[in-house]
Design an enzyme around this catalytic site. Structure first.
Site, PDB file in Angstrom:
ATOM      1  N   ARG A 113       4.081  -1.420   0.009  1.00 12.42           N
ATOM      2  CA  ARG A 113       3.774  -1.357   1.441  1.00 12.42           C
ATOM      3  C   ARG A 113       4.216  -2.664   2.105  1.00 12.42           C
ATOM      4  O   ARG A 113       4.592  -3.616   1.416  1.00 12.42           O
ATOM      5  CB  ARG A 113       2.278  -1.095   1.645  1.00 12.42           C
ATOM      6  CG  ARG A 113       1.391  -2.146   0.999  1.00 12.42           C
ATOM      7  CD  ARG A 113      -0.101  -1.786   1.093  1.00 12.42           C
ATOM      8  NE  ARG A 113      -0.902  -2.771   0.377  1.00 12.42           N
ATOM      9  CZ  ARG A 113      -2.234  -2.689   0.246  1.00 12.42           C
ATOM     10  NH1 ARG A 113      -2.898  -1.670   0.746  1.00 12.42           N
ATOM     11  NH2 ARG A 113      -2.886  -3.615  -0.411  1.00 12.42           N
ATOM     12  N   ASN A 151      -2.884  -1.497   8.800  1.00 14.14           N
ATOM     13  CA  ASN A 151      -3.807  -1.996   7.792  1.00 14.14           C
ATOM     14  C   ASN A 151      -3.439  -3.436   7.481  1.00 14.14           C
ATOM     15  O   ASN A 151      -2.380  -3.713   6.931  1.00 14.14           O
ATOM     16  CB  ASN A 151      -3.724  -1.160   6.510  1.00 14.14           C
ATOM     17  CG  ASN A 151      -4.870  -1.467   5.559  1.00 14.14           C
ATOM     18  OD1 ASN A 151      -6.029  -1.266   5.898  1.00 14.14           O
ATOM     19  ND2 ASN A 151      -4.553  -1.986   4.388  1.00 14.14           N
ATOM     20  N   GLU A 152      -4.318  -4.350   7.897  1.00 13.38           N
ATOM     21  CA  GLU A 152      -4.164  -5.766   7.555  1.00 13.38           C
ATOM     22  C   GLU A 152      -2.798  -6.326   7.964  1.00 13.38           C
ATOM     23  O   GLU A 152      -1.962  -6.674   7.121  1.00 13.38           O
ATOM     24  CB  GLU A 152      -4.416  -6.004   6.063  1.00 13.38           C
ATOM     25  CG  GLU A 152      -5.835  -5.630   5.654  1.00 13.38           C
ATOM     26  CD  GLU A 152      -6.168  -5.989   4.221  1.00 13.38           C
ATOM     27  OE1 GLU A 152      -5.231  -6.071   3.400  1.00 13.38           O
ATOM     28  OE2 GLU A 152      -7.351  -6.178   3.908  1.00 13.38           O
ATOM     29  N   GLU A 308     -13.820  -3.246   5.027  1.00 10.75           N
ATOM     30  CA  GLU A 308     -13.603  -3.086   3.583  1.00 10.75           C
ATOM     31  C   GLU A 308     -14.326  -4.191   2.842  1.00 10.75           C
ATOM     32  O   GLU A 308     -14.289  -5.352   3.266  1.00 10.75           O
ATOM     33  CB  GLU A 308     -12.120  -3.250   3.216  1.00 10.75           C
ATOM     34  CG  GLU A 308     -11.194  -2.172   3.660  1.00 10.75           C
ATOM     35  CD  GLU A 308      -9.748  -2.498   3.210  1.00 10.75           C
ATOM     36  OE1 GLU A 308      -9.558  -3.252   2.235  1.00 10.75           O
ATOM     37  OE2 GLU A 308      -8.826  -2.000   3.865  1.00 10.75           O
ATOM     38  N   TRP A 316      -6.751  -7.429  -8.305  1.00  6.75           N
ATOM     39  CA  TRP A 316      -5.644  -8.347  -8.034  1.00  6.75           C
ATOM     40  C   TRP A 316      -5.975  -9.803  -8.334  1.00  6.75           C
ATOM     41  O   TRP A 316      -5.190 -10.686  -8.005  1.00  6.75           O
ATOM     42  CB  TRP A 316      -5.187  -8.195  -6.578  1.00  6.75           C
ATOM     43  CG  TRP A 316      -6.292  -8.029  -5.583  1.00  6.75           C
ATOM     44  CD1 TRP A 316      -6.781  -6.839  -5.117  1.00  6.75           C
ATOM     45  CD2 TRP A 316      -7.069  -9.045  -4.940  1.00  6.75           C
ATOM     46  NE1 TRP A 316      -7.810  -7.058  -4.222  1.00  6.75           N
ATOM     47  CE2 TRP A 316      -8.009  -8.409  -4.095  1.00  6.75           C
ATOM     48  CE3 TRP A 316      -7.063 -10.440  -4.994  1.00  6.75           C
ATOM     49  CZ2 TRP A 316      -8.929  -9.100  -3.319  1.00  6.75           C
ATOM     50  CZ3 TRP A 316      -7.983 -11.134  -4.216  1.00  6.75           C
ATOM     51  CH2 TRP A 316      -8.898 -10.468  -3.398  1.00  6.75           C
ATOM     52  N   GLU A 356      -3.509   0.117  -7.681  1.00  7.01           N
ATOM     53  CA  GLU A 356      -4.937  -0.123  -7.492  1.00  7.01           C
ATOM     54  C   GLU A 356      -5.824   0.779  -8.340  1.00  7.01           C
ATOM     55  O   GLU A 356      -6.995   0.979  -8.024  1.00  7.01           O
ATOM     56  CB  GLU A 356      -5.269   0.002  -5.997  1.00  7.01           C
ATOM     57  CG  GLU A 356      -4.528  -1.077  -5.234  1.00  7.01           C
ATOM     58  CD  GLU A 356      -4.859  -1.184  -3.762  1.00  7.01           C
ATOM     59  OE1 GLU A 356      -4.914  -2.309  -3.263  1.00  7.01           O
ATOM     60  OE2 GLU A 356      -5.034  -0.130  -3.138  1.00  7.01           O
ATOM     61  N   LYS A 357      -5.241   1.282  -9.448  1.00  9.21           N
ATOM     62  CA  LYS A 357      -6.025   2.227 -10.247  1.00  9.21           C
ATOM     63  C   LYS A 357      -7.202   1.563 -10.951  1.00  9.21           C
ATOM     64  O   LYS A 357      -8.147   2.236 -11.347  1.00  9.21           O
ATOM     65  CB  LYS A 357      -5.139   2.966 -11.239  1.00  9.21           C
ATOM     66  CG  LYS A 357      -4.289   2.103 -12.140  1.00  9.21           C
ATOM     67  CD  LYS A 357      -3.383   2.998 -12.982  1.00  9.21           C
ATOM     68  CE  LYS A 357      -2.272   2.215 -13.656  1.00  9.21           C
ATOM     69  NZ  LYS A 357      -1.302   1.670 -12.676  1.00  9.21           N
ATOM     70  N   PHE A 358      -7.170   0.239 -11.103  1.00  4.56           N
ATOM     71  CA  PHE A 358      -8.304  -0.430 -11.745  1.00  4.56           C
ATOM     72  C   PHE A 358      -9.233  -1.109 -10.737  1.00  4.56           C
ATOM     73  O   PHE A 358     -10.046  -1.943 -11.098  1.00  4.56           O
ATOM     74  CB  PHE A 358      -7.806  -1.430 -12.795  1.00  4.56           C
ATOM     75  CG  PHE A 358      -7.009  -0.760 -13.881  1.00  4.56           C
ATOM     76  CD1 PHE A 358      -7.549   0.300 -14.599  1.00  4.56           C
ATOM     77  CD2 PHE A 358      -5.708  -1.162 -14.156  1.00  4.56           C
ATOM     78  CE1 PHE A 358      -6.800   0.954 -15.583  1.00  4.56           C
ATOM     79  CE2 PHE A 358      -4.961  -0.522 -15.136  1.00  4.56           C
ATOM     80  CZ  PHE A 358      -5.502   0.539 -15.848  1.00  4.56           C
ATOM     81  N   HIS A 359      -9.067  -0.766  -9.476  1.00  2.00           N
ATOM     82  CA  HIS A 359      -9.948  -1.302  -8.430  1.00  2.00           C
ATOM     83  C   HIS A 359     -11.202  -0.431  -8.376  1.00  2.00           C
ATOM     84  O   HIS A 359     -11.117   0.785  -8.444  1.00  2.00           O
ATOM     85  CB  HIS A 359      -9.208  -1.249  -7.093  1.00  2.00           C
ATOM     86  CG  HIS A 359      -9.805  -2.080  -6.006  1.00  2.00           C
ATOM     87  ND1 HIS A 359     -11.021  -1.791  -5.434  1.00  2.00           N
ATOM     88  CD2 HIS A 359      -9.350  -3.192  -5.379  1.00  2.00           C
ATOM     89  CE1 HIS A 359     -11.281  -2.691  -4.492  1.00  2.00           C
ATOM     90  NE2 HIS A 359     -10.284  -3.556  -4.443  1.00  2.00           N
TER      91      HIS A 359
HETATM   92  C1  GAL Z   1      -7.153  -4.665   1.006  1.00  2.00           C
HETATM   93  C2  GAL Z   1      -6.324  -3.492   1.520  1.00  2.00           C
HETATM   94  C3  GAL Z   1      -6.685  -2.217   0.802  1.00  2.00           C
HETATM   95  C4  GAL Z   1      -6.720  -2.445  -0.678  1.00  2.00           C
HETATM   96  C5  GAL Z   1      -7.698  -3.557  -0.983  1.00  2.00           C
HETATM   97  C6  GAL Z   1      -7.867  -3.847  -2.464  1.00  2.00           C
HETATM   98  O1  GAL Z   1      -6.580  -5.884   1.313  1.00  2.00           O
HETATM   99  O2  GAL Z   1      -6.530  -3.294   2.889  1.00  2.00           O
HETATM  100  O3  GAL Z   1      -5.721  -1.224   1.136  1.00  2.00           O
HETATM  101  O4  GAL Z   1      -5.445  -2.803  -1.117  1.00  2.00           O
HETATM  102  O5  GAL Z   1      -7.253  -4.737  -0.364  1.00  2.00           O
HETATM  103  O6  GAL Z   1      -8.773  -4.888  -2.694  1.00  2.00           O
END
Ligand code: GAL
Length: 694
Positions: A113, A151-152, A308, A316, A356-359
């Site tokens: 993205r 988004n951000e 969020e 990450w 982001e599968k491990f988020h």
């Molecule tokens: C944010 C983002 C989300 C997701 C999240 C993961 O910065 O807006 O889409 O990536 O981090 O922590």
């Protein structure tokens, strides 16, 4: 949120919902579980551009229509997103000129993205078009509570270094400076013979031999913020043509250094923010509190939205530590305590694919048999009981100066020491105040400061002469000001203010600095006892990072350096000016023991008498681990420690347990209480608070 009747009642609860990642039968289970957890708001469609516009100008809203109706039928409101942070692959292919170029001049690859240039006219056209299409279709849908644009902004593409951006930058400079001589004068391009003959000669900054003009880099940073704001405005206006619902975009305060959110603040109908803990950091709940206070301040003190955060680990960081039981609840309540009217997460259901599968998520891979799901469902129930908090305000008597431009400038190359870090000092002062249960606002240095008893400027390296005068007027009128070293040094173009340091603050502080003496790595200096008449407490204190030769010109020394390059000279000074007082601290004192055997806590000890003199009220005898914040009629007590804390002197209804507390509330280890009471926290001390179990 007052004025936004479309939003759900009470505290909004939910998160990013990405149903496009799942077959339709899962959507029905999602909606059932959302109701079970008390979810009343989801952010929808953040990453679905490629699905709703599969080819340029070809639209397919079938799937989105179905999910909107499903949510609507379940009474769940929608923060409708525009998907413009992730343009489709076709867009990249058809418009190669829109691709993001990094500071080394490399075109950034696809497959992720944010790979677009914010100054690209093709991106402007495509993003405005899709935002308008969405607004025309869903703008007055009863389930759409608000708009979540993009988004951000600036998450990974804060600055683009392509030729289109460079040309736009030259136009921006023409507007700012009028003619190139004015630019040369402001930037000091006479240095190293870097003078420009015309605007055409100005290149975007980037990878270059060391010592690239810092003014060029600062202005490019400003220009880049404006480029992103322009992107937002285009979408916002396209939406407003069809919809009267509030429009926001999720900020990343304070963890997106390139975005100057003071400039962004007036653009949104409601401020919303994403915040993620640094899991490895001890006491990361203090950084969370700071982020929330800064977000509220950017919102002008109005309620804001936590758009969020995470239920558990992120994906990450180097080591993605899970949250401990109860931590997610305390984090959520801390945001609400400091002004948020929502608790939203990234994301509803954990992804199976991609980065982001491990988020963590509200519904983890382990499903509803997990402890995490239980916590999510329980929190939804508890928040429903806090509806009365919504819309109320947090009042602060103390303000910390925060300026993104100073953040950028202080950390450019070739400063007197690499240990000069903007957030290090801000966080040190914030922590000292947090541990004393002092709620703070953040302010821009040129803002109206008159309502604060105390203003602290920890890292105001870049400070315009006008902002310096603002601080001067504040003190003269009776304000109390604390300034930390290396503040008031340069103007908006990183040019040293004329005369001795600190040019923008010499008069208000009543001193000048003859020479900087930064300390070697891990070096320390000792502060001696108070000089006669000094108000600062005695006992040796340890300074790090910095020492300097302070010369008094109206101020008096209240502490001196006992050793080091400035032994015998002032380390902390006090200047009576008009009806107020300005203090100066010429080294780095720590707010708390650092665990390395040093005493620590010197900054807290120093600030104690300053707070007293400024008349800042605070509860006495409350342990650090108990976070105590008042929002409207509600007192939030969050116990970050390992032992229960009992506070006497609190009367009201404890809303999480639903019980009346007649004088006593016990907050379990790691637990929380929210008491609806008319009692101010400082009155706890006045009435002789007794603490047990600590
Ligand atoms: C944010 C983002 C989300 C997701 C999240 C993961 O910065 O807006 O889409 O990536 O981090 O922590």
């Amino acid at each position: 949120m007052p004025g936004y009747p479309a939003l759900p009642e009470g505290i909004a609860y939910g998160g990013d919902y990405n149903p496009e990642q799942w077959p339709e039968e899962v959507w029905h289970e999602d909606v059932r579980l959302m109701r079970e957890a008390g979810v009343n708001l989801v952010s929808l469609g953040i990453f679905n551009w490629a699905l709703i516009e599969p080819a340029e100008g070809v639209y397919d809203f079938g799937r989105l229509d179905r999910i909107v109706e499903l949510l609507h039928a379940a009474g769940i409101m929608i923060g409708m997103a525009t998907p413009t942070s992730s343009p489709p692959a076709w867009f990249r292919r058809r418009h190669p000129g829109s691709r993001l170029v990094d500071s080394g001049g490399r075109v950034v690859a696809g497959g992720s993205r944010h790979g677009f240039c914010p100054s690209s006219p093709e991106y402007a056209a495509a993003s405005t078009r899709i935002a308008g299409r969405l607004a025309a279709r869903y703008g007055d849908h009863p389930a759409v509570a608000m708009w979540h644009v993009h988004n951000e902004y600036g998450w990974a593409n804060a600055e683009c270094h392509c030729a289109v951006s460079a040309e736009a930058f030259r136009g921006w400079l023409r507007e700012r400076y009028g003619d190139v001589d004015a630019l040369n004068a402001a930037w000091g391009t006479v240095f190293w013979g870097l003078t420009y003959g015309s605007f055409e000669e100005v290149e975007a900054p980037g990878v270059a031999p060391p010592g690239q003009l810092t003014a060029l880099r600062l202005d490019y940073a400003r220009f880049s913020v404006d480029a992103h704001i322009a992107c937002f405005r285009r979408e916002r206006e396209a939406i407003r043509r069809h919809s009267d619902r509030p429009v926001t975009t999720n900020f990343m305060i304070p963890n997106c250094k390139p975005m100057d959110y003071w400039r962004w603040a007036g653009e949104v109908d409601v401020v919303s923010n994403d915040h993620y803990l640094d899991a490895a950091r001890p006491d990361n709940h203090i950084e969370l509190a700071m982020a929330a206070d800064l977000t509220r301040s950017v919102a002008g003190g109005r309620p804001w939205m936590l758009m969020e955060h995470s239920t558990g680990a992120v994906n990450w960081q180097p080591r993605n530590l899970a949250k401990r039981p109860g931590e997610m609840r305390r984090n959520s309540l801390a945001h609400v305590a400091r002004g948020s009217d929502s608790v939203l997460f990234f994301q509803w259901r954990a992804s199976r694919y991609g980065a982001e599968k491990f988020h963590s998520a509200m519904v983890p891979h382990a499903g509803t048999g997990s402890g995490l799901w239980r916590e999510v469902a329980d929190l939804g129930g508890e928040l429903a009981g806090l509806a009365g908090v919504r819309g109320s305000r947090v009042e602060a008597e103390v303000a910390l100066v925060w300026d993104w431009e100073s953040y950028w400038a202080l950390e450019l190359e070739w400063r007197p020491s690499v240990d000069l870090r903007f957030r290090e000092r801000v966080e040190a002062f914030y922590e000292a105040l947090w541990r004393d249960h002092v709620t703070v606002d953040f302010v821009h240095p040129a803002a109206d400061l008159s309502r604060y008893r105390l203003v602290v400027a920890p890292s105001a390296y870049l400070l315009s002469a006008e902002a310096g005068k603002n601080l001067h007027r504040y003190v003269e009128a009776g304000g109390h000001l604390v300034v930390s070293y290396f503040s008031g040094i340069v103007d908006a173009c990183d040019a040293v203010h004329p005369g001795p340091y600190p040019g923008a603050l010499r008069d208000v502080l009543g001193l000048w600095v003859e020479e900087f003496h930064p300390l070697p790595e891990h070096g320390t200096v000792t502060l001696g006892g108070p000089v006669p008449g000094g108000e600062a407490p005695g006992g040796p204190a340890t300074g790090r990072v910095w020492s300097e030769r302070v010369r008094l010109a109206g101020a008096r020394a209240v502490r001196t350096f006992a050793d080091g390059p400035d032994a015998g000279h002032p380390a902390v000074t006090c200047h009576e000016l008009g009806a107020g007082t300005a203090w100066y601290v010429a080294t780095a004192l720590d707010p708390a023991p650092d665990g390395a055997g040093r005493d620590g806590g010197d900054l807290r000890a120093l600030l104690g008498p300053v707070l007293d003199r400024a008349g800042v009220s605070r509860p006495a005898g409350v342990p650090d681990a108990l976070e105590l914040v008042r929002r409207g009629d509600h007192l939030f007590l969050l116990n970050h420690g390992d032992a229960p804390v009992t506070v006497d002197g609190v009367e009201g209804v404890e809303l999480l347990g639903g019980t009346a507390c007649a004088g006593t509330v016990t907050v379990p280890a790691g637990g929380a209480a929210v008491v609806e009471t008319a009692r101010r926290p400082e009155e706890l001390a006045v009435r002789g608070v007794t603490l047990r179990g600590v």
